[in-house]
Design a protein around this motif. Structure first.
Motif, PDB file in Angstrom:
ATOM      1  N   TYR A 131      44.009  42.972  35.381  1.00 56.93           N
ATOM      2  CA  TYR A 131      43.276  41.485  35.406  1.00 56.93           C
ATOM      3  C   TYR A 131      41.791  41.732  35.238  1.00 56.93           C
ATOM      4  CZ  TYR A 131      47.671  39.982  38.055  1.00 56.93           C
ATOM      5  OH  TYR A 131      48.822  39.712  38.016  1.00 56.93           O
TER       6      TYR A 131
ATOM      7  N   LEU B  42      41.975  40.908  31.201  1.00 53.63           N
ATOM      8  CA  LEU B  42      41.962  39.438  31.354  1.00 53.63           C
ATOM      9  C   LEU B  42      40.689  38.991  31.733  1.00 53.63           C
ATOM     10  CD1 LEU B  42      45.430  38.431  33.095  1.00 53.63           C
ATOM     11  CD2 LEU B  42      44.773  38.699  30.553  1.00 53.63           C
ATOM     12  N   LYS B  43      39.731  39.938  32.164  1.00 56.88           N
ATOM     13  CA  LYS B  43      38.386  39.621  32.456  1.00 56.88           C
ATOM     14  C   LYS B  43      38.115  38.817  33.950  1.00 56.88           C
ATOM     15  CE  LYS B  43      37.385  41.684  28.797  1.00 56.88           C
ATOM     16  NZ  LYS B  43      36.897  43.114  28.542  1.00 56.88           N
ATOM     17  N   TYR B  44      38.906  39.091  34.679  1.00 52.19           N
ATOM     18  CA  TYR B  44      38.740  38.449  36.216  1.00 52.19           C
ATOM     19  C   TYR B  44      37.655  39.181  36.698  1.00 52.19           C
ATOM     20  CZ  TYR B  44      42.786  35.573  36.090  1.00 52.19           C
ATOM     21  OH  TYR B  44      43.741  34.456  35.867  1.00 52.19           O
ATOM     22  N   ARG B  45      36.980  38.729  37.568  1.00 48.60           N
ATOM     23  CA  ARG B  45      36.173  39.292  38.564  1.00 48.60           C
ATOM     24  C   ARG B  45      36.418  39.242  40.003  1.00 48.60           C
ATOM     25  NH1 ARG B  45      34.080  34.037  37.599  1.00 48.60           N
ATOM     26  NH2 ARG B  45      33.129  33.004  39.303  1.00 48.60           N
TER      27      ARG B  45
ATOM     28  N   SER C   8      48.049  33.306  31.239  1.00 48.31           N
ATOM     29  CA  SER C   8      47.669  32.114  30.303  1.00 48.31           C
ATOM     30  C   SER C   8      48.093  30.602  30.480  1.00 48.31           C
ATOM     31  CB  SER C   8      47.767  32.415  28.744  1.00 48.31           C
ATOM     32  OG  SER C   8      48.981  32.289  28.267  1.00 48.31           O
TER      33      SER C   8
ATOM     34  N   TYR D  17      46.559  29.683  33.717  1.00 43.13           N
ATOM     35  CA  TYR D  17      45.212  29.039  33.363  1.00 43.13           C
ATOM     36  C   TYR D  17      45.305  27.766  32.626  1.00 43.13           C
ATOM     37  CZ  TYR D  17      40.390  29.015  31.315  1.00 43.13           C
ATOM     38  OH  TYR D  17      39.279  28.474  30.982  1.00 43.13           O
TER      39      TYR D  17
ATOM     40  N   ASP E 269      35.759  37.796  43.385  1.00 39.65           N
ATOM     41  CA  ASP E 269      35.586  36.803  43.864  1.00 39.65           C
ATOM     42  C   ASP E 269      34.512  36.774  45.112  1.00 39.65           C
ATOM     43  OD1 ASP E 269      36.086  33.569  43.811  1.00 39.65           O
ATOM     44  OD2 ASP E 269      36.433  34.046  46.054  1.00 39.65           O
TER      45      ASP E 269
ATOM     46  N   LYS F 219      39.143  27.368  39.623  1.00 42.23           N
ATOM     47  CA  LYS F 219      39.490  28.793  39.573  1.00 42.23           C
ATOM     48  C   LYS F 219      40.792  29.139  39.402  1.00 42.23           C
ATOM     49  CE  LYS F 219      35.176  30.668  41.980  1.00 42.23           C
ATOM     50  NZ  LYS F 219      35.066  31.700  43.285  1.00 42.23           N
TER      51      LYS F 219
ATOM     52  N   CYS G 211      38.995  36.575  40.495  1.00 40.21           N
ATOM     53  CA  CYS G 211      39.197  35.135  40.136  1.00 40.21           C
ATOM     54  C   CYS G 211      38.713  35.050  38.569  1.00 40.21           C
ATOM     55  CB  CYS G 211      38.192  34.282  40.935  1.00 40.21           C
ATOM     56  SG  CYS G 211      36.360  34.547  40.838  1.00 40.21           S
ATOM     57  N   LEU G 212      38.907  33.822  38.069  1.00 41.63           N
ATOM     58  CA  LEU G 212      38.491  33.645  36.793  1.00 41.63           C
ATOM     59  C   LEU G 212      38.159  31.923  36.532  1.00 41.63           C
ATOM     60  CD1 LEU G 212      38.325  34.670  33.596  1.00 41.63           C
ATOM     61  CD2 LEU G 212      40.384  33.743  33.304  1.00 41.63           C
ATOM     62  N   THR G 213      36.907  31.746  36.411  1.00 42.16           N
ATOM     63  CA  THR G 213      36.566  30.545  36.241  1.00 42.16           C
ATOM     64  C   THR G 213      37.198  29.576  35.097  1.00 42.16           C
ATOM     65  OG1 THR G 213      34.443  30.927  37.092  1.00 42.16           O
ATOM     66  CG2 THR G 213      34.654  28.511  36.087  1.00 42.16           C
TER      67      THR G 213
END
Length: 224
Positions: free
Chosen positions: A186, A190-193, A157, A160, A195, A170, A212-214
């Motif tokens: 992740y 943490l809902k990373y997807r 966090s 981020y 990339d 990102k 990645c996380l936008t």
């Protein structure tokens, strides 16, 4: 785990690429990225009966004890995963990553004893395409005695928040596929997807994924 040299699809250059490089340059010139976080309560962790303080340093700014602790903790936590990968473990290569001129290190310590608890190695870099700027997490490591206490989520966090402060597109990181604990943390927690630059999205076979996380850019970005 550490980031592996990434393949981009080469799209999105031009004016957008210049803007991304400008954002990265501004971020790299900042002496202390933590000073730009709007929510300064993030600079300490007071959950689960813990009293921890957060610092940010470049490699030369840390004393030898802290530097040796970082490399040893990484080896203790990650050597097995590297040994199972195509790259293998190399302490010297890992030190080169830590010593890179743009590397930053978030270091978490006990407020009273100054005991070292966790760290994040990150850099400001080009993202999945030339038009994207990113905070790239190369390492997130926590000592065994303090794992599963919310520290990993807290440090991500903070990363981020740093990305948001500097208008990055990102937060990105690399994870071994066989490190299922990290993948679940992740991707699920943490809902990373995955990339667009990850090998699995580029018809390449590899033992890692790039996640990645936008970054949500709404609201104030830099605390002035």
């Amino acid at each position: 785990m550490s980031a592996i040299k990434r393949r981009t699809n080469g799209s999105g250059g031009g004016q957008k690429g210049c803007r991304a490089m400008a954002l990265i340059s501004v971020a790299n010139d900042c002496l202390n990225p933590l000073s730009k976080i709007v929510d300064q309560t993030l600079l300490s962790y007071r959950e689960n009966q813990l009293n921890l303080d957060l610092e940010c340093h470049r490699w030369p700014e840390m004393d030898d004890q802290c530097q040796q602790w970082i490399i040893q903790l990484t080896e203790d936590n990650m050597k097995t995963y590297y040994d199972e990968s195509s790259n293998g473990w190399s302490r010297s290569n890992k030190l080169k990553e830590f010593r890179h001129k743009t590397s930053r290190h978030l270091v978490l310590r006990c407020a009273d004893t100054r005991r070292l608890i966790a760290f994040v190695h990150f850099r400001f870099e080009v993202g999945g395409t030339d038009s994207e700027s990113a905070v790239y997490c190369y390492e997130l490591q926590v000592v065994a005695s303090h794992q599963r206490l919310g520290i990993g989520r807290y440090l991500m966090s903070c990363l981020y928040a740093i990305g948001r402060a500097f208008n990055m597109h990102k937060v990105m990181l690399t994870v071994f596929k066989h490190n299922t604990i990290a993948m679940d943390f992740y991707a699920k927690t943490l809902k990373y997807r995955i990339d667009r630059s990850s090998p699995s999205r580029c018809q390449m076979n590899a033992d890692y994924e790039i996640l990645c996380l936008t970054v949500d850019k709404k609201g104030p970005q830099i605390d002035k």
